[in-house]
Design a protein around this motif. Structure first.
Motif, PDB file in Angstrom:
ATOM      1  N   ALA A   2      -8.105  67.957 -93.125  1.00 38.51           N
ATOM      2  CA  ALA A   2      -6.855  67.193 -93.102  1.00 38.51           C
ATOM      3  C   ALA A   2      -6.136  67.346 -91.768  1.00 38.51           C
ATOM      4  CB  ALA A   2      -5.954  67.685 -94.233  1.00 38.51           C
ATOM      5  N   ASP A   3      -5.377  66.304 -91.427  1.00 38.12           N
ATOM      6  CA  ASP A   3      -4.565  66.349 -90.209  1.00 38.12           C
ATOM      7  C   ASP A   3      -3.495  67.425 -90.338  1.00 38.12           C
ATOM      8  OD1 ASP A   3      -6.076  64.294 -89.338  1.00 38.12           O
ATOM      9  OD2 ASP A   3      -4.525  62.752 -89.502  1.00 38.12           O
ATOM     10  N   ILE A   4      -3.075  67.955 -89.183  1.00 40.01           N
ATOM     11  CA  ILE A   4      -2.064  69.015 -89.154  1.00 40.01           C
ATOM     12  C   ILE A   4      -0.887  68.546 -88.300  1.00 40.01           C
ATOM     13  CG2 ILE A   4      -1.575  71.392 -88.463  1.00 40.01           C
ATOM     14  CD1 ILE A   4      -4.540  71.992 -88.853  1.00 40.01           C
ATOM     15  N   PRO A   5       0.338  68.585 -88.841  1.00 40.71           N
ATOM     16  CA  PRO A   5       1.499  68.178 -88.033  1.00 40.71           C
ATOM     17  C   PRO A   5       1.861  69.266 -87.017  1.00 40.71           C
ATOM     18  CG  PRO A   5       2.230  68.942 -90.194  1.00 40.71           C
ATOM     19  CD  PRO A   5       0.726  68.969 -90.209  1.00 40.71           C
ATOM     20  N   LEU A   6       1.917  68.881 -85.748  1.00 46.52           N
ATOM     21  CA  LEU A   6       2.295  69.801 -84.671  1.00 46.52           C
ATOM     22  C   LEU A   6       3.458  69.217 -83.881  1.00 46.52           C
ATOM     23  CD1 LEU A   6      -1.179  70.889 -83.189  1.00 46.52           C
ATOM     24  CD2 LEU A   6       0.187  72.054 -84.926  1.00 46.52           C
ATOM     25  N   GLN A   7       4.239  70.089 -83.269  1.00 43.85           N
ATOM     26  CA  GLN A   7       5.326  69.649 -82.396  1.00 43.85           C
ATOM     27  C   GLN A   7       4.775  69.575 -80.982  1.00 43.85           C
ATOM     28  OE1 GLN A   7       8.141  68.843 -83.826  1.00 43.85           O
ATOM     29  NE2 GLN A   7       9.294  68.239 -82.028  1.00 43.85           N
ATOM     30  N   VAL A   8       4.662  68.368 -80.452  1.00 49.92           N
ATOM     31  CA  VAL A   8       4.112  68.167 -79.106  1.00 49.92           C
ATOM     32  C   VAL A   8       5.261  68.145 -78.108  1.00 49.92           C
ATOM     33  CG1 VAL A   8       2.836  66.597 -77.612  1.00 49.92           C
ATOM     34  CG2 VAL A   8       2.117  66.918 -79.988  1.00 49.92           C
ATOM     35  N   ILE A   9       5.218  69.062 -77.145  1.00 53.92           N
ATOM     36  CA  ILE A   9       6.331  69.234 -76.211  1.00 53.92           C
ATOM     37  C   ILE A   9       5.834  69.145 -74.779  1.00 53.92           C
ATOM     38  CG2 ILE A   9       8.148  70.808 -75.437  1.00 53.92           C
ATOM     39  CD1 ILE A   9       8.053  72.083 -78.242  1.00 53.92           C
ATOM     40  N   SER A  10       6.481  68.268 -74.003  1.00 54.37           N
ATOM     41  CA  SER A  10       6.195  68.169 -72.573  1.00 54.37           C
ATOM     42  C   SER A  10       7.517  68.064 -71.837  1.00 54.37           C
ATOM     43  CB  SER A  10       5.327  66.942 -72.274  1.00 54.37           C
ATOM     44  OG  SER A  10       6.042  65.744 -72.549  1.00 54.37           O
ATOM     45  N   GLU A  11       7.455  67.917 -70.523  1.00 55.16           N
ATOM     46  CA  GLU A  11       8.673  67.892 -69.717  1.00 55.16           C
ATOM     47  C   GLU A  11       9.581  66.726 -70.091  1.00 55.16           C
ATOM     48  OE1 GLU A  11      10.010  67.672 -64.986  1.00 55.16           O
ATOM     49  OE2 GLU A  11       7.891  67.731 -65.550  1.00 55.16           O
ATOM     50  N   ARG A  18       0.573  64.198 -85.702  1.00 58.07           N
ATOM     51  CA  ARG A  18      -0.467  64.704 -86.599  1.00 58.07           C
ATOM     52  C   ARG A  18      -1.764  64.812 -85.795  1.00 58.07           C
ATOM     53  NH1 ARG A  18       1.679  64.881 -91.504  1.00 58.07           N
ATOM     54  NH2 ARG A  18      -0.332  65.438 -92.460  1.00 58.07           N
ATOM     55  N   ILE A  19      -2.311  66.012 -85.795  1.00 56.22           N
ATOM     56  CA  ILE A  19      -3.507  66.308 -85.004  1.00 56.22           C
ATOM     57  C   ILE A  19      -4.690  66.522 -85.943  1.00 56.22           C
ATOM     58  CG2 ILE A  19      -4.513  67.896 -83.318  1.00 56.22           C
ATOM     59  CD1 ILE A  19      -2.094  66.284 -82.279  1.00 56.22           C
ATOM     60  N   THR A  20      -5.831  65.934 -85.583  1.00 59.78           N
ATOM     61  CA  THR A  20      -7.047  66.076 -86.388  1.00 59.78           C
ATOM     62  C   THR A  20      -7.901  67.211 -85.826  1.00 59.78           C
ATOM     63  OG1 THR A  20      -7.030  63.699 -86.850  1.00 59.78           O
ATOM     64  CG2 THR A  20      -9.101  64.883 -87.246  1.00 59.78           C
ATOM     65  N   PRO A  21      -8.137  68.258 -86.591  1.00 57.15           N
ATOM     66  CA  PRO A  21      -8.901  69.409 -86.097  1.00 57.15           C
ATOM     67  C   PRO A  21     -10.313  69.076 -85.621  1.00 57.15           C
ATOM     68  CG  PRO A  21      -7.724  69.983 -88.105  1.00 57.15           C
ATOM     69  CD  PRO A  21      -7.607  68.495 -87.951  1.00 57.15           C
ATOM     70  N   SER A  22     -10.875  67.951 -86.093  1.00 57.45           N
ATOM     71  CA  SER A  22     -12.245  67.590 -85.687  1.00 57.45           C
ATOM     72  C   SER A  22     -12.287  66.921 -84.309  1.00 57.45           C
ATOM     73  CB  SER A  22     -12.882  66.666 -86.728  1.00 57.45           C
ATOM     74  OG  SER A  22     -12.129  65.475 -86.870  1.00 57.45           O
ATOM     75  N   TRP A  23     -11.097  66.703 -83.706  1.00 60.90           N
ATOM     76  CA  TRP A  23     -11.087  66.166 -82.346  1.00 60.90           C
ATOM     77  C   TRP A  23     -11.581  67.224 -81.373  1.00 60.90           C
ATOM     78  CZ3 TRP A  23      -5.371  64.046 -82.236  1.00 60.90           C
ATOM     79  CH2 TRP A  23      -5.294  62.882 -83.020  1.00 60.90           C
ATOM     80  N   SER A  24     -12.176  66.749 -80.286  1.00 63.38           N
ATOM     81  CA  SER A  24     -12.501  67.668 -79.186  1.00 63.38           C
ATOM     82  C   SER A  24     -11.258  67.799 -78.305  1.00 63.38           C
ATOM     83  CB  SER A  24     -13.664  67.112 -78.362  1.00 63.38           C
ATOM     84  OG  SER A  24     -13.258  65.921 -77.690  1.00 63.38           O
ATOM     85  N   ILE A  25     -11.264  68.771 -77.403  1.00 62.70           N
ATOM     86  CA  ILE A  25     -10.136  68.935 -76.484  1.00 62.70           C
ATOM     87  C   ILE A  25      -9.981  67.688 -75.623  1.00 62.70           C
ATOM     88  CG2 ILE A  25      -9.226  70.264 -74.546  1.00 62.70           C
ATOM     89  CD1 ILE A  25     -10.576  72.725 -75.675  1.00 62.70           C
TER      90      ILE A  25
END
Length: 241
Positions: A2-11, A18-25
């Motif tokens: 399942a997708d995981i909700p993450l807080q994406v922070i940049s400048e 929502r991030i999918t763990p099966s993605w590659s970097i």
């Protein structure tokens, strides 16, 4: 997985994704580019876990290394750093070079769904047929307070019933720099620097000279109490120690 909700922070951005763990970097970096504005090759990613541990999201082969290899947890923080030199970065916060649309006043007057149209329909503000008489009543009320309280330049006073806010009246009259105000204001130079200004407001100086200390305050007449209010001596209480 399942997708995981993450807080994406940049400048320049911060959002929940929502991030999918099966993605590659590599896949993650491509998906983050439209979110952060940072090209994949210039992204340095780190994961801050719930335990405040910071883990670099990187690998020798980012095409095949999956995100499931990292301790992803709901609402953890994914920090993206832009490694480009400052001269190569786009400043999304600088709008000085963006052409802005200004609606012509005549067009705004003709609109039927504007705030102005609503005020006109509700007879508010300048559209109130009694507006001029209401304004005059306010001005007269302030003038009455000034006379009845004996407010004059040079007199001692205290402000708002606060014994610690004593001072001297320096100005009585209108202050055009205060938005939407009509009628008289009282400018007081407080004994202690607990005011809002140094005797000037909106670029206009009403008394004194420029100072980093904020002794000045502008208040309505009903908040001013004229009387024998000498400067407080904080050392008086020390005499019996």
């Amino acid at each position: 997985m399942a997708d995981i909700p993450l807080q994406v922070i940049s400048e320049n951005s911060s959002s929940e994704r929502r991030i999918t763990p099966s993605w590659s970097i590599t896949q993650l970096k491509r998906k983050l580019e439209p979110v952060t504005g940072i090209p994949p090759s210039s992204q340095r990613i780190s994961l801050k876990t719930a335990s405040k541990e910071t883990i670099a999201v990187e690998a020798a082969d980012e095409d095949t290394t999956l995100l499931s290899n990292f301790p992803l947890s709901a609402y953890a923080e994914l920090h993206i750093i832009d490694t480009r030199p400052a001269s190569a970065k786009l400043n999304f916060n600088d709008t000085s070079g963006v052409e802005k649309y200004v609606m012509p006043e005549e067009e705004y007057e003709r609109k039927s769904d504007s705030v102005l149209a609503w005020k006109r329909a509700e007879k508010l503000g300048r559209f109130n047929p009694d507006a001029s008489s209401l304004e005059k009543a306010k001005i007269d009320a302030f003038d009455f307070e000034i006379k009845s309280r004996g407010i004059e330049v040079g007199k001692r006073c205290r402000v708002g019933g606060d014994d610690a806010r004593r001072g001297e009246i320096k100005y009585v009259g209108e202050v055009k720099e205060i938005p939407g105000s009509i009628g008289a204001w009282v400018g007081v130079h407080l004994d202690e620097p607990v005011g809002k200004n140094d005797g000037s407001i909106g670029g206009t100086r009403y008394w004194g000279s420029e100072s980093a200390l904020k002794h000045g305050v502008f208040v309505r007449p009903e908040r001013v109490e004229v009387g024998d209010w000498p400067v407080l001596n904080d050392l008086e209480d020390m005499e019996e120690i």
